[in-house]
Design a protein around this motif. Structure first.
Motif, mmCIF file in Angstrom:
data_model
loop_
_atom_site.group_PDB
_atom_site.id
_atom_site.type_symbol
_atom_site.label_atom_id
_atom_site.label_comp_id
_atom_site.label_asym_id
_atom_site.label_seq_id
_atom_site.Cartn_x
_atom_site.Cartn_y
_atom_site.Cartn_z
ATOM 1 N N GLN A 251 0.940 -1.247 0.212
ATOM 2 C CA GLN A 251 0.065 -0.032 0.033
ATOM 3 C C GLN A 251 0.817 1.153 0.162
ATOM 4 O OE1 GLN A 251 -3.022 1.188 2.984
ATOM 5 N NE2 GLN A 251 -4.711 -0.178 1.604
ATOM 6 N N VAL A 252 0.044 2.252 -0.542
ATOM 7 C CA VAL A 252 1.014 3.583 -0.557
ATOM 8 C C VAL A 252 -0.103 4.767 0.315
ATOM 9 C CG1 VAL A 252 1.442 5.792 -1.839
ATOM 10 C CG2 VAL A 252 1.768 3.389 -2.804
ATOM 11 N N ALA B 187 5.756 2.779 -6.638
ATOM 12 C CA ALA B 187 4.744 2.157 -6.074
ATOM 13 C C ALA B 187 4.040 1.096 -7.140
ATOM 14 C CB ALA B 187 3.744 3.461 -5.746
ATOM 15 N N VAL C 237 4.185 8.121 2.470
ATOM 16 C CA VAL C 237 4.756 9.572 2.131
ATOM 17 C C VAL C 237 4.077 10.776 2.613
ATOM 18 C CG1 VAL C 237 5.174 10.642 -0.209
ATOM 19 C CG2 VAL C 237 4.951 8.158 -0.166
ATOM 20 N N ALA D 96 -1.786 7.358 -3.715
ATOM 21 C CA ALA D 96 -2.225 6.823 -2.559
ATOM 22 C C ALA D 96 -3.350 6.008 -2.638
ATOM 23 C CB ALA D 96 -2.525 7.979 -1.757
ATOM 24 N N MET E 144 8.858 7.954 -7.442
ATOM 25 C CA MET E 144 8.036 7.218 -6.551
ATOM 26 C C MET E 144 6.753 6.703 -7.213
ATOM 27 S SD MET E 144 8.357 10.875 -4.236
ATOM 28 C CE MET E 144 7.033 10.023 -2.937
ATOM 29 N N THR E 145 6.177 6.991 -8.276
ATOM 30 C CA THR E 145 4.916 6.523 -8.639
ATOM 31 C C THR E 145 5.366 4.831 -9.141
ATOM 32 O OG1 THR E 145 4.091 8.505 -9.104
ATOM 33 C CG2 THR E 145 3.104 6.573 -10.015
ATOM 34 N N THR F 235 5.807 -1.054 -0.402
ATOM 35 C CA THR F 235 5.071 -0.479 0.542
ATOM 36 C C THR F 235 5.518 1.014 0.954
ATOM 37 O OG1 THR F 235 4.768 -2.672 1.596
ATOM 38 C CG2 THR F 235 4.247 -0.759 2.852
ATOM 39 N N MET F 236 4.827 2.128 0.907
ATOM 40 C CA MET F 236 5.305 3.245 1.007
ATOM 41 C C MET F 236 4.335 4.160 2.051
ATOM 42 S SD MET F 236 6.499 3.882 -2.996
ATOM 43 C CE MET F 236 6.069 5.640 -2.863
#
Ligand code: ADP
Ligand code: MG
Length: 248
Positions: free
Chosen positions: A36-37, A191, A199, A211, A187-188, A196-197
């Motif tokens: 998940q982000v 993801a 931010v 997100a 970053m995208t 798992t991020m």
């Protein structure tokens, strides 16, 4: 793939943190499932950075428990160093070593901490620099790169430790506007690869697009925990409405 039974990648339960009399994290409960982000939003001083720092124990907590992939974070010692290596962190300031080349920056920790052979670490580092789109900058020194390139190098450096989770604390806040997108795109991509991020960012476009969840903090508390769509179109709390009114 039994995601239902696997533990959350990041779990914070009943976390409290004080700086003297200042209660900066108030009974924080947060679970981030694998892949998940989660974007953390909130006004300045609400505790976002402290939460990030608590998650990899750069900052000790006063009560509660934080686990990474089901393993409670130990307070100190070798076990802490090992678990901390599972948590990659990227800050506003890139903190690259100025006197080392970009590829040397990326391979440093794998060689020193993970005891990977230099040749193998260099190969991995070049692969990561390619992944963040700056393989052609590998032999340069940080000062020779743009801010956006330096931040992508910092992301590659964090990835070199093969972290299970990545924490980003306002990674684009120090960048000139024209360099923000290249870092957000990196970053995208991360993801999309399933990282798992967590931010912390003020980039609402990224929050909406990338997100899975938005966590809104105010005064040390998690006030809302919602999907981006819910949060941006129907914020529940006055504090979130006030925050969105100021930034949108
Ligand atoms: P945010 O990242 O949301 O802006 P921070 O986590 O940096 O918020 O800070 C939360 C609160 O804790 C603020 O009131 C800040 O002034 C205070 N704070 C942060 N770090 C320290 C510290 N090392 N010592 C004392 N107070 C601190
Ligand atoms: Mg902060």
């Amino acid at each position: 793939m039994s995601t239902a039974t696997s533990p959350a990648m990041i779990s914070a339960a009943g976390v409290n943190k004080f700086f003297g009399d200042l209660h900066v994290l108030k009974d924080i409960n947060l679970e981030v499932p694998r892949g998940q982000v989660v974007v953390v939003l909130g006004p300045s001083g609400s505790g976002k950075s402290t939460l990030c720092r608590a998650i990899n124990r750069l900052e000790p907590i006063d009560s509660g428990e934080i686990s990474i992939d089901g393993e409670p974070l130990p307070a100190e010692g070798k076990a802490l160093a090992a678990l901390r290596a599972d948590v990659g962190m990227v800050f506003q300031s890139f903190n690259l070593f100025a006197h080392k080349t970009i590829v040397d920056n990326v391979m440093l920790a794998p060689v020193k901490v993970r005891k990977i052979a230099a040749a193998e670490a260099r190969k991995t580092a070049m692969g990561l620099l390619d992944r963040v789109g700056i393989a052609d900058q590998a032999a340069k020194y940080p000062a020779q790169l743009s801010g956006g390139q330096q931040q992508r190098a910092a992301i590659a450096r964090a990835l070199a430790m093969r972290p299970k989770v990545m924490l980003f604390d306002e990674p684009t806040s120090a960048l000139d506007p024209e360099m923000v997108q290249e870092v957000l795109d990196t970053m995208t991509g991360l993801a999309a690869d399933g990282m798992t991020m967590l931010v912390v960012t003020h980039e609402m476009g990224f929050a909406r697009r990338a997100a899975n969840r938005v966590v809104f903090m105010s005064d040390g508390e998690i006030v809302e925990d919602a999907t981006p769509d819910e949060f941006f179109t129907q914020p529940k709390s006055e504090r979130a409405k006030d925050f969105l009114g100021k930034i949108l």
